[in-house]
Each structure stands twice: as structure tokens, then as C-alpha cells.
Write a protein that holds these residues in place. Structure first.
Motif, PDB file in Angstrom:
ATOM      1  N   ASP A  69      -3.648  25.690 -11.880  1.00 50.18           N
ATOM      2  CA  ASP A  69      -2.482  26.171 -11.056  1.00 50.18           C
ATOM      3  C   ASP A  69      -1.455  24.741 -10.962  1.00 50.18           C
ATOM      4  OD1 ASP A  69      -3.590  28.647 -10.892  1.00 50.18           O
ATOM      5  OD2 ASP A  69      -4.234  28.269  -8.735  1.00 50.18           O
ATOM      6  N   LEU A  70      -2.046  23.768 -10.553  1.00 52.33           N
ATOM      7  CA  LEU A  70      -1.379  22.594 -10.111  1.00 52.33           C
ATOM      8  C   LEU A  70      -0.395  22.219 -11.332  1.00 52.33           C
ATOM      9  CD1 LEU A  70      -3.751  20.555  -8.162  1.00 52.33           C
ATOM     10  CD2 LEU A  70      -1.385  21.350  -7.235  1.00 52.33           C
ATOM     11  N   GLU A  71      -1.117  22.201 -12.548  1.00 50.53           N
ATOM     12  CA  GLU A  71      -0.372  22.084 -13.591  1.00 50.53           C
ATOM     13  C   GLU A  71       0.589  22.694 -14.219  1.00 50.53           C
ATOM     14  OE1 GLU A  71      -1.411  20.556 -18.516  1.00 50.53           O
ATOM     15  OE2 GLU A  71      -2.744  21.887 -17.326  1.00 50.53           O
ATOM     16  N   GLY A  72       0.268  24.081 -14.027  1.00 51.17           N
ATOM     17  CA  GLY A  72       1.322  25.024 -14.297  1.00 51.17           C
ATOM     18  C   GLY A  72       2.783  24.973 -13.371  1.00 51.17           C
ATOM     19  N   ALA A  73       2.318  24.649 -12.000  1.00 59.77           N
ATOM     20  CA  ALA A  73       3.480  24.240 -11.024  1.00 59.77           C
ATOM     21  C   ALA A  73       4.254  22.992 -11.256  1.00 59.77           C
ATOM     22  CB  ALA A  73       3.152  24.336  -9.632  1.00 59.77           C
ATOM     23  N   GLY A  74       3.688  22.363 -12.279  1.00 61.74           N
ATOM     24  CA  GLY A  74       4.432  21.016 -12.609  1.00 61.74           C
ATOM     25  C   GLY A  74       4.227  19.832 -11.603  1.00 61.74           C
ATOM     26  N   LEU A  75       2.944  20.089 -10.691  1.00 63.71           N
ATOM     27  CA  LEU A  75       2.533  19.132  -9.685  1.00 63.71           C
ATOM     28  C   LEU A  75       1.767  18.075 -10.325  1.00 63.71           C
ATOM     29  CD1 LEU A  75       2.297  21.302  -6.635  1.00 63.71           C
ATOM     30  CD2 LEU A  75       4.377  20.377  -7.439  1.00 63.71           C
ATOM     31  N   VAL A  76       0.785  18.328 -11.232  1.00 63.62           N
ATOM     32  CA  VAL A  76       0.139  17.346 -12.177  1.00 63.62           C
ATOM     33  C   VAL A  76       0.115  17.507 -13.583  1.00 63.62           C
ATOM     34  CG1 VAL A  76      -1.616  17.347 -10.285  1.00 63.62           C
ATOM     35  CG2 VAL A  76      -1.906  18.760 -12.304  1.00 63.62           C
ATOM     36  N   SER A  77       0.010  16.289 -14.240  1.00 57.67           N
ATOM     37  CA  SER A  77       0.138  16.589 -15.735  1.00 57.67           C
ATOM     38  C   SER A  77      -1.199  16.128 -16.290  1.00 57.67           C
ATOM     39  CB  SER A  77       1.251  15.396 -16.285  1.00 57.67           C
ATOM     40  OG  SER A  77       0.990  14.129 -15.844  1.00 57.67           O
ATOM     41  N   ARG A  78      -1.605  16.609 -17.527  1.00 53.55           N
ATOM     42  CA  ARG A  78      -2.614  16.027 -18.208  1.00 53.55           C
ATOM     43  C   ARG A  78      -2.315  15.334 -19.411  1.00 53.55           C
ATOM     44  NH1 ARG A  78      -7.238  20.291 -17.459  1.00 53.55           N
ATOM     45  NH2 ARG A  78      -6.212  21.933 -15.896  1.00 53.55           N
ATOM     46  N   THR A  79      -2.931  14.303 -19.729  1.00 52.02           N
ATOM     47  CA  THR A  79      -2.520  13.453 -20.881  1.00 52.02           C
ATOM     48  C   THR A  79      -4.236  13.052 -21.277  1.00 52.02           C
ATOM     49  OG1 THR A  79      -2.657  11.356 -19.447  1.00 52.02           O
ATOM     50  CG2 THR A  79      -0.535  12.602 -20.128  1.00 52.02           C
ATOM     51  N   ARG A  80      -4.204  12.640 -22.507  1.00 49.97           N
ATOM     52  CA  ARG A  80      -5.270  12.042 -23.238  1.00 49.97           C
ATOM     53  C   ARG A  80      -5.554  10.657 -22.865  1.00 49.97           C
ATOM     54  NH1 ARG A  80      -8.991  15.581 -24.906  1.00 49.97           N
ATOM     55  NH2 ARG A  80      -7.725  17.358 -25.713  1.00 49.97           N
ATOM     56  N   SER A  81      -6.839  10.220 -22.544  1.00 52.57           N
ATOM     57  CA  SER A  81      -7.096   8.750 -22.170  1.00 52.57           C
ATOM     58  C   SER A  81      -6.876   8.174 -23.181  1.00 52.57           C
ATOM     59  CB  SER A  81      -8.406   8.584 -21.626  1.00 52.57           C
ATOM     60  OG  SER A  81      -8.849   7.589 -21.542  1.00 52.57           O
ATOM     61  N   ALA A  82      -6.140   6.864 -23.215  1.00 52.20           N
ATOM     62  CA  ALA A  82      -5.915   5.956 -24.203  1.00 52.20           C
ATOM     63  C   ALA A  82      -7.129   5.134 -24.715  1.00 52.20           C
ATOM     64  CB  ALA A  82      -4.819   4.876 -23.749  1.00 52.20           C
ATOM     65  N   ALA A  83      -8.208   4.988 -23.620  1.00 47.02           N
ATOM     66  CA  ALA A  83      -9.512   4.524 -23.849  1.00 47.02           C
ATOM     67  C   ALA A  83     -10.361   5.316 -24.647  1.00 47.02           C
ATOM     68  CB  ALA A  83      -9.908   3.851 -22.516  1.00 47.02           C
ATOM     69  N   ASP A  84     -10.229   6.703 -24.422  1.00 44.82           N
ATOM     70  CA  ASP A  84     -11.014   7.472 -24.980  1.00 44.82           C
ATOM     71  C   ASP A  84     -10.468   8.725 -25.211  1.00 44.82           C
ATOM     72  OD1 ASP A  84     -13.125   9.155 -25.542  1.00 44.82           O
ATOM     73  OD2 ASP A  84     -14.453   8.743 -24.203  1.00 44.82           O
ATOM     74  N   ARG A  85     -10.213   9.078 -26.451  1.00 50.19           N
ATOM     75  CA  ARG A  85      -8.958  10.176 -26.520  1.00 50.19           C
ATOM     76  C   ARG A  85      -9.803  11.611 -26.139  1.00 50.19           C
ATOM     77  NH1 ARG A  85      -4.176   9.579 -26.423  1.00 50.19           N
ATOM     78  NH2 ARG A  85      -3.595  11.085 -28.006  1.00 50.19           N
ATOM     79  N   ARG A  86     -11.087  11.451 -26.305  1.00 51.37           N
ATOM     80  CA  ARG A  86     -11.714  12.829 -25.764  1.00 51.37           C
ATOM     81  C   ARG A  86     -11.644  13.132 -24.466  1.00 51.37           C
ATOM     82  NH1 ARG A  86     -17.526  10.946 -27.320  1.00 51.37           N
ATOM     83  NH2 ARG A  86     -16.526   9.229 -26.419  1.00 51.37           N
ATOM     84  N   GLN A  87     -11.419  12.208 -23.674  1.00 52.66           N
ATOM     85  CA  GLN A  87     -11.248  12.452 -22.185  1.00 52.66           C
ATOM     86  C   GLN A  87      -9.676  12.789 -21.707  1.00 52.66           C
ATOM     87  OE1 GLN A  87     -12.650   9.195 -20.041  1.00 52.66           O
ATOM     88  NE2 GLN A  87     -14.209   9.964 -19.416  1.00 52.66           N
ATOM     89  N   VAL A  88      -9.497  13.616 -20.657  1.00 51.19           N
ATOM     90  CA  VAL A  88      -8.334  14.182 -20.185  1.00 51.19           C
ATOM     91  C   VAL A  88      -8.123  13.429 -18.724  1.00 51.19           C
ATOM     92  CG1 VAL A  88      -7.082  16.078 -19.332  1.00 51.19           C
ATOM     93  CG2 VAL A  88      -8.260  16.265 -21.424  1.00 51.19           C
ATOM     94  N   LEU A  89      -6.755  12.871 -18.648  1.00 51.60           N
ATOM     95  CA  LEU A  89      -6.666  12.325 -17.415  1.00 51.60           C
ATOM     96  C   LEU A  89      -5.476  13.207 -16.630  1.00 51.60           C
ATOM     97  CD1 LEU A  89      -6.144   8.368 -18.175  1.00 51.60           C
ATOM     98  CD2 LEU A  89      -8.115   9.817 -17.077  1.00 51.60           C
ATOM     99  N   LEU A  90      -5.863  13.556 -15.290  1.00 51.24           N
ATOM    100  CA  LEU A  90      -4.995  14.099 -14.334  1.00 51.24           C
ATOM    101  C   LEU A  90      -4.139  13.031 -13.720  1.00 51.24           C
ATOM    102  CD1 LEU A  90      -7.229  16.832 -12.965  1.00 51.24           C
ATOM    103  CD2 LEU A  90      -5.525  17.183 -14.693  1.00 51.24           C
ATOM    104  N   ALA A  91      -2.679  13.192 -13.640  1.00 48.75           N
ATOM    105  CA  ALA A  91      -2.019  12.513 -12.924  1.00 48.75           C
ATOM    106  C   ALA A  91      -0.923  13.509 -12.147  1.00 48.75           C
ATOM    107  CB  ALA A  91      -1.150  11.704 -13.653  1.00 48.75           C
ATOM    108  N   ILE A  92      -0.511  12.703 -10.901  1.00 51.56           N
ATOM    109  CA  ILE A  92       0.339  13.405 -10.124  1.00 51.56           C
ATOM    110  C   ILE A  92       1.837  13.262 -10.591  1.00 51.56           C
ATOM    111  CG2 ILE A  92       0.600  11.601  -8.455  1.00 51.56           C
ATOM    112  CD1 ILE A  92       0.884  13.586  -6.262  1.00 51.56           C
ATOM    113  N   THR A  93       2.538  14.035 -10.506  1.00 50.86           N
ATOM    114  CA  THR A  93       3.759  13.992 -10.941  1.00 50.86           C
ATOM    115  C   THR A  93       4.951  13.757  -9.983  1.00 50.86           C
ATOM    116  OG1 THR A  93       4.446  16.376 -10.820  1.00 50.86           O
ATOM    117  CG2 THR A  93       3.658  15.857 -12.790  1.00 50.86           C
ATOM    118  N   GLU A  94       6.076  13.674 -10.363  1.00 51.32           N
ATOM    119  CA  GLU A  94       7.149  13.409  -9.253  1.00 51.32           C
ATOM    120  C   GLU A  94       7.002  14.677  -8.266  1.00 51.32           C
ATOM    121  OE1 GLU A  94       8.798  10.821  -7.539  1.00 51.32           O
ATOM    122  OE2 GLU A  94       7.555   9.792  -8.782  1.00 51.32           O
ATOM    123  N   GLU A  95       7.169  15.733  -8.890  1.00 44.84           N
ATOM    124  CA  GLU A  95       7.176  17.042  -8.362  1.00 44.84           C
ATOM    125  C   GLU A  95       6.045  17.308  -7.386  1.00 44.84           C
ATOM    126  OE1 GLU A  95       8.706  20.493  -7.043  1.00 44.84           O
ATOM    127  OE2 GLU A  95       9.785  19.083  -7.999  1.00 44.84           O
ATOM    128  N   GLY A  96       5.026  16.782  -7.760  1.00 49.47           N
ATOM    129  CA  GLY A  96       3.830  16.825  -6.960  1.00 49.47           C
ATOM    130  C   GLY A  96       3.717  15.817  -5.888  1.00 49.47           C
TER     131      GLY A  96
END
Length: 140
Positions: A69-96
Motif C-alpha cells: 500500500d505504501l509503495e502503491g501510494a508512492g510513500l516508499v520505494s523498493r530497490t535491490r540491495s547493492a550489497a546483496d542483489r537478492r535483497q530488497v530495501l525499502l526506503a521512504i520517499t519525499e512524498e512519504g
């Protein structure tokens, strides 16, 4: 026995204030879980869904919908971890950040008004207590 009575009195006060602050949420406010996720990301930076769930003492599966829901609303983003491409990282966006700040603002207005009914010493005691409660919250 005295420690338990003191603990119960503090718990009652904290819970009553927390309930009151929840009632001061604006119309259409974020859910408590969404607010907690945004607050964690705001204060601790990008993290994996599993680590965030552990920090919130919840099962990752119970937060899956919240994350979506948070990602759909643009409040968080998901990216692949640079250290381990298998892991996803959640981050708060400016809108969040903006949504979180606005969500807290109305409660802060109510609390600021309520604090106006206290004298200087009482307000200072609460400021001291807030710091102590933050410290207690981080003890295991």
C-alpha cells in the motif's frame, strides 16, 4: 510491589495518551502500521522488509500489505540491495516524508494546545519523561 504499582500507573498514563493521540488523527490519516513503517524508515534509513518487521516486532507476512500500500501510494520505494542483489530495501520517499509530517502535525497541534493548560514545571517534567520513555523503549 511498589515498582509494579508505579509501572502500572505509568502504563495507564502512556496508553491513555496514546489512545487520545490516535483519536486526533486527521480524516483519512495513515494507519498505525503505516505510520510506524514510515517512522522507522525516516529515522533508520533504508532497510529490508524482514528487518523492519523484526524491529516492529511483527511477522513480515503481516506487513506485506502495508508495504504494498505504501509503495502503491508512492510513500516508499523498493530497490535491490547493492550489497546483496537478492535483497530488497525499502526506503521512504519525499512524498512519504511529507505524508508522515502532515499526519503527525494535527496530533502535535492538539498536544501543543493541551500542554498550554500546564504550568512551566509540569511541561518540563513531561519533556524529561519523554526522554526517559524513549530510553526505556530501546531497552530489551
Amino acid at each position: 510491589m511498589e515498582d509494579e504499582k508505579e509501572a502500572a500507573a505509568i502504563r495507564r498514563g502512556v496508553l491513555r495518551l496514546a489512545r487520545r493521540l490516535r483519536t486526533e488523527r486527521p480524516e483519512g490519516a495513515l494507519s498505525t502500521n503505516k505510520t510506524s513503517v514510515l517512522a522507522h524508515l525516516l529515522h533508520h534509513g533504508p532497510t529490508t522488509p524482514g528487518d523492519l518487521a523484526a524491529a516492529e516486532r511483527q511477522q513480515p507476512q503481516s506487513l506485506t500489505r502495508v508495504f504494498a500500500d505504501l509503495e502503491g501510494a508512492g510513500l516508499v520505494s523498493r530497490t535491490r540491495s547493492a550489497a546483496d542483489r537478492r535483497q530488497v530495501l525499502l526506503a521512504i520517499t519525499e512524498e512519504g516524508r511529507r505524508a508522515f509530517t502532515e499526519d503527525m502535525a494535527q496530533r502535535d497541534v492538539w498536544l501543543g494546545s493541551a500542554l498550554g493548560g500546564l504550568n512551566h514545571t509540569e511541561r518540563q517534567v513531561l519533556i524529561l519523561a519523554a526522554g526517559l520513555m524513549d530510553r526505556l523503549a530501546t531497552t530489551d
